[in-house]
Design a protein around this motif. Structure first.
Motif, mmCIF file in Angstrom:
data_model
loop_
_atom_site.group_PDB
_atom_site.id
_atom_site.type_symbol
_atom_site.label_atom_id
_atom_site.label_comp_id
_atom_site.label_asym_id
_atom_site.label_seq_id
_atom_site.Cartn_x
_atom_site.Cartn_y
_atom_site.Cartn_z
ATOM 1 N N ASP A 127 0.821 -1.213 0.000
ATOM 2 C CA ASP A 127 0.000 0.000 0.000
ATOM 3 C C ASP A 127 0.852 1.258 0.000
ATOM 4 N N ILE A 128 2.022 1.198 0.626
ATOM 5 C CA ILE A 128 2.928 2.351 0.615
ATOM 6 C C ILE A 128 3.336 2.692 -0.819
ATOM 7 N N ILE A 129 3.685 1.670 -1.592
ATOM 8 C CA ILE A 129 4.136 1.900 -2.968
ATOM 9 C C ILE A 129 2.965 2.191 -3.897
ATOM 10 N N ALA A 130 1.816 1.566 -3.613
ATOM 11 C CA ALA A 130 0.644 1.751 -4.484
ATOM 12 C C ALA A 130 -0.025 3.109 -4.303
ATOM 13 N N GLU A 131 0.201 3.761 -3.168
ATOM 14 C CA GLU A 131 -0.511 5.008 -2.867
ATOM 15 C C GLU A 131 -0.372 6.061 -3.963
ATOM 16 N N PRO A 132 0.844 6.397 -4.449
ATOM 17 C CA PRO A 132 0.934 7.408 -5.514
ATOM 18 C C PRO A 132 0.359 6.918 -6.840
ATOM 19 N N HIS A 165 -2.604 9.236 -8.543
ATOM 20 C CA HIS A 165 -2.472 9.824 -9.881
ATOM 21 C C HIS A 165 -3.201 9.017 -10.959
ATOM 22 N N LYS A 166 -3.915 7.943 -10.529
ATOM 23 C CA LYS A 166 -4.706 7.121 -11.456
ATOM 24 C C LYS A 166 -3.856 6.613 -12.626
ATOM 25 N N LEU A 167 -2.760 5.952 -12.279
ATOM 26 C CA LEU A 167 -1.807 5.492 -13.286
ATOM 27 C C LEU A 167 -2.050 4.061 -13.737
ATOM 28 N N SER A 168 -2.991 3.358 -13.109
ATOM 29 C CA SER A 168 -3.297 1.988 -13.544
ATOM 30 C C SER A 168 -4.797 1.850 -13.780
ATOM 31 N N GLY A 169 -5.141 0.848 -14.600
ATOM 32 C CA GLY A 169 -6.543 0.681 -14.957
ATOM 33 C C GLY A 169 -7.350 -0.154 -13.983
ATOM 34 N N SER A 170 -6.657 -0.902 -13.113
ATOM 35 C CA SER A 170 -7.360 -1.769 -12.175
ATOM 36 C C SER A 170 -6.476 -2.057 -10.975
ATOM 37 N N GLU A 171 -7.086 -2.591 -9.915
ATOM 38 C CA GLU A 171 -6.328 -2.921 -8.718
ATOM 39 C C GLU A 171 -5.362 -4.074 -8.986
ATOM 40 N N SER A 172 -5.750 -4.994 -9.843
ATOM 41 C CA SER A 172 -4.850 -6.104 -10.170
ATOM 42 C C SER A 172 -3.617 -5.600 -10.912
ATOM 43 N N GLU A 173 -3.796 -4.601 -11.773
ATOM 44 C CA GLU A 173 -2.650 -4.017 -12.465
ATOM 45 C C GLU A 173 -1.753 -3.278 -11.474
ATOM 46 N N ARG A 196 -1.299 -4.040 -8.330
ATOM 47 C CA ARG A 196 -0.546 -5.056 -7.599
ATOM 48 C C ARG A 196 0.621 -5.576 -8.431
ATOM 49 N N ARG A 197 0.391 -5.764 -9.727
ATOM 50 C CA ARG A 197 1.473 -6.245 -10.591
ATOM 51 C C ARG A 197 2.579 -5.213 -10.700
ATOM 52 N N ILE A 198 2.207 -3.933 -10.801
ATOM 53 C CA ILE A 198 3.204 -2.861 -10.880
ATOM 54 C C ILE A 198 4.046 -2.822 -9.607
ATOM 55 N N VAL A 199 3.387 -2.915 -8.441
ATOM 56 C CA VAL A 199 4.105 -2.891 -7.166
ATOM 57 C C VAL A 199 5.071 -4.070 -7.088
ATOM 58 N N ASP A 200 4.622 -5.253 -7.484
ATOM 59 C CA ASP A 200 5.484 -6.435 -7.448
ATOM 60 C C ASP A 200 6.702 -6.249 -8.359
ATOM 61 N N ASP A 201 6.478 -5.675 -9.533
ATOM 62 C CA ASP A 201 7.591 -5.434 -10.462
ATOM 63 C C ASP A 201 8.581 -4.420 -9.892
ATOM 64 N N LEU A 202 8.058 -3.370 -9.251
ATOM 65 C CA LEU A 202 8.934 -2.363 -8.649
ATOM 66 C C LEU A 202 9.783 -2.976 -7.538
ATOM 67 N N LEU A 203 9.177 -3.797 -6.706
ATOM 68 C CA LEU A 203 9.923 -4.444 -5.631
ATOM 69 C C LEU A 203 10.987 -5.379 -6.191
ATOM 70 N N ASP A 204 10.680 -6.070 -7.278
ATOM 71 C CA ASP A 204 11.692 -6.895 -7.943
ATOM 72 C C ASP A 204 12.828 -6.024 -8.457
ATOM 73 N N HIS A 205 12.463 -4.882 -9.020
ATOM 74 C CA HIS A 205 13.463 -4.041 -9.672
ATOM 75 C C HIS A 205 14.433 -3.401 -8.673
ATOM 76 N N VAL A 206 13.978 -3.165 -7.450
ATOM 77 C CA VAL A 206 14.897 -2.594 -6.445
ATOM 78 C C VAL A 206 15.548 -3.683 -5.592
ATOM 79 N N GLY A 207 15.315 -4.950 -5.939
ATOM 80 C CA GLY A 207 16.036 -6.031 -5.298
ATOM 81 C C GLY A 207 15.428 -6.587 -4.033
ATOM 82 N N LEU A 208 14.136 -6.344 -3.794
ATOM 83 C CA LEU A 208 13.488 -6.874 -2.594
ATOM 84 C C LEU A 208 12.609 -8.091 -2.885
ATOM 85 N N GLY A 209 12.033 -8.148 -4.066
ATOM 86 C CA GLY A 209 11.161 -9.257 -4.414
ATOM 87 C C GLY A 209 9.725 -9.007 -3.998
#
Length: 581
Positions: free
Chosen positions: A418-423, A427-435, A437-450
């Motif tokens: 929720d911390i990462i999903a808040e912005p 700013h309404k940057l995704s079309g759905s809640e499932s999208e 969640r996928r964006i947050v998961d990808d961001l966490l992967d990209h910064v090395g946390l998983g």
């Protein structure tokens, strides 16, 4: 061999629990003699502060000394009853804590705290104790001590508060001083003053000092001997020149290689090989990934195509206080007609002492503060003239900020997802809640946390991992401009290397433009293309990074660079490895 003032023999510190517990220190052997400074180094969690707390009998329960002995001038002091230890704590062993603001009582004047400590340990009258308190403040370099003694802690700067803490540690003429990260949060000029003060006190008073730190520059400047700790064990001990110049243990060599070099610029920071990483970044195809999508603001605003991405002109900020209920009004000009620009794709550094106006500029650029004068143009648009909130939000989405303390900059009651999903939601940057969640998961992967980190809370992570969460949150709006305000000053050297390498990678992959604020000059040299030097609210010099470090023009810039640790004793072998990487 010189007889030890403090002798730690085969010390074991454990924290038992129903799940088996943790051994925080095992078979630790350390000693310090009169007039000697012993440096204890290692990463966060190595057991450095645990040793200091064990000596002072300040272990938090259920922590306890599970084995070994501690001797003060040949007298065993480990596992003494509390009433006996109180006679030693402060009287014979003084302690300087890392954060002077939290180790001082904000509701009492400096006089109250000093006099109370003095009279607890010495048979002096109130007048004699006050005279001694004033003398101590004078000895530690506080100007006008007879007046300042009656001030409260919040009325002192960070460096001056640390001097008060040192005066408190010296109140009863201790034989040994434990200094736990005494300069971590201080800028280079104040750090130099505090270190010189500590050296003088040890030499003149003949006390023994254990200096606990993760800063190799501090060790190189003041320590006579060094003990290196790793996972609760002392892996290497010896004279400073030997440990820094020709270390034997692989962990020591790796730790030294990760120190930011002040004399050469490297493409990447060498990593500490002997520790588990916070996680490995997953390589992404940014041509198709959400992070790499064309940003709508790249094609708007016109001005960004030919001019600088950010242009600051004659920026001013004035803080006012008082003027009510009969109090006298006062004002402080924190930013005084500052002008600079940042090119697209550039990393622009801002350096200066505490209070010079660095962080105030960051808050003005992001709109946290409203400027008293001047202009801030982003991609050709003057942000100071925008009145429409929708327009402001569109531009603020393009700017994100990474703060110094990753724990206080996130909501401790929210899960990482929720911390990462808040912005993203705001700013309404995704079309759905499932999208989302996928964006947050990808961001966490990209910064090395998983992705598994998403369901945890901030307190379940280390400082370096929390900073990765902050970076992921900053990337969540696909920003064009990233402001980093002291992003690694509270991290040890190995975690710092990981975070700085991550920021370098992200800048290259995503084409980010960065403003990097720090008082750590070696880090600035490694990270930045150009640097602006701040002093008392003014930008006194702007130069290409290498030109600034090799041939600074302004007298203040010369002074600042002269205070930078030289690291001249560091192993040439490790320098060679760093350059090769």
């Amino acid at each position: 061999m010189t007889k030890a003032l403090l002798d730690i023999r085969d010390l074991i510190v454990e924290f038992p629990s129903r799940h088996g517990g943790v051994v925080a220190a095992r078979q630790v052997n350390l000693s310090v003699a009169a007039g000697e400074i012993l440096g204890v180094v290692g990463e966060s969690g190595a057991g450095k502060s645990t040793i200091g707390n064990a000596v002072m009998n300040l272990l938090e329960r259920p922590g306890r000394i599970g084995g070994g002995e501690i001797y003060l001038k040949g007298e065993k002091i480990s596992n003494l009853p509390d009433h006996e230890m109180r006679k030693i704590r402060g009287k014979r062993i003084g302690m300087i804590f890392q954060d002077p603001l939290t180790s001082l009582n904000p509701l009492e004047t400096v006089a109250d705290q000093l006099i109370g400590t003095i009279r607890t340990h010495l048979d002096l009258s109130a007048d004699e104790a006050r005279a001694r308190a004033i003398s101590l403040l004078d000895q530690v370099g506080i100007p006008d001590p007879a007046v300042r003694v009656d001030h409260y802690p919040h009325q002192f700067s960070g460096g001056m508060r640390q001097r008060v803490v040192i005066a408190l540690a010296l109140c009863a003429e201790p034989e040994v001083i434990l200094a736990d990260e005494p300069t971590t949060a201080l800028d280079v000029s104040i750090q130099a003053q505090i270190l010189e003060l500590l050296k003088d006190l040890v030499r003149q008073r003949g006390v023994g000092m254990i200096l606990i730190t993760h800063d190799m520059g501090v060790i190189a400047e003041v320590a006579d001997r060094v003990a290196v700790m790793y996972r609760g064990e002392v892996v290497e001990t010896g004279p400073t020149a030997k440990i820094l110049g020709d270390p034997d243990h692989a962990y020591t060599r790796s730790l030294i290689s990760a120190v930011p070099r002040p004399d050469i610029r490297l493409h990447r920071f060498p990593m500490v090989e002997s520790i588990e990483r916070a996680g490995e970044r997953r390589e992404l195809d940014l041509s198709t990934h959400w992070l790499g999508k064309a940003r709508d603001f790249d094609t708007r605003g016109g001005g960004g195509a030919t001019g600088p991405l950010l242009a600051v002109k004659d920026l001013e900020m004035v803080f006012r206080s008082g003027g009510f209920l009969g109090s006298k009004a006062s004002s402080l000009r924190a930013v005084d007609r500052v002008s600079f620009d940042i090119r697209d794709g550039e990393c622009f550094g801002i350096v200066g002492e505490s209070g010079s106006g660095k962080s105030t500029i960051a808050r003005l650029v992001t709109g946290i503060y409203k400027a008293a004068g001047g202009s801030i143009s982003f991609n050709g648009t003057d942000l100071t003239k925008l009145k429409n909130r929708k327009e402001l939000n569109k531009h603020r989405r393009q700017m994100q900020m990474i703060f110094q303390d990753p724990f206080s900059s996130v909501n401790a009651r929210m899960k990482v997802r929720d911390i990462i999903a808040e912005p993203i939601r705001f700013h309404k940057l995704s079309g759905s809640e499932s999208e989302t969640r996928r964006i947050v998961d990808d961001l966490l992967d990209h910064v090395g946390l998983g992705a598994r980190a998403a369901v945890k809370y901030p307190h379940e992570f280390s400082g370096g991992q929390r900073q990765r969460i902050s970076i992921a949150r900053a990337l969540a709006t696909r920003p064009r401009f990233l402001i980093c305000d002291e992003p690694t000053s509270a991290l040890d050297v190995s975690i710092q290397a990981q975070i700085l390498n991550l920021l370098k990678d992200l800048q290259e992959e995503l084409g980010l433009t960065m403003m990097f604020i720090s008082h750590d000059l070696p880090v600035i040299r490694q990270m930045c293309d150009r640097v602006g030097v701040m002093s008392k609210g003014r930008m006194v010099e702007i130069a290409e990074t290498e030109n600034l470090f090799v041939a600074p023009k302004d007298d203040y810039s010369k002074h600042l660079i002269s205070l930078m640790p030289s690291y001249s004793g560091l192993s040439e072998r490790e320098v060679g490895q760093a350059e090769a990487s």
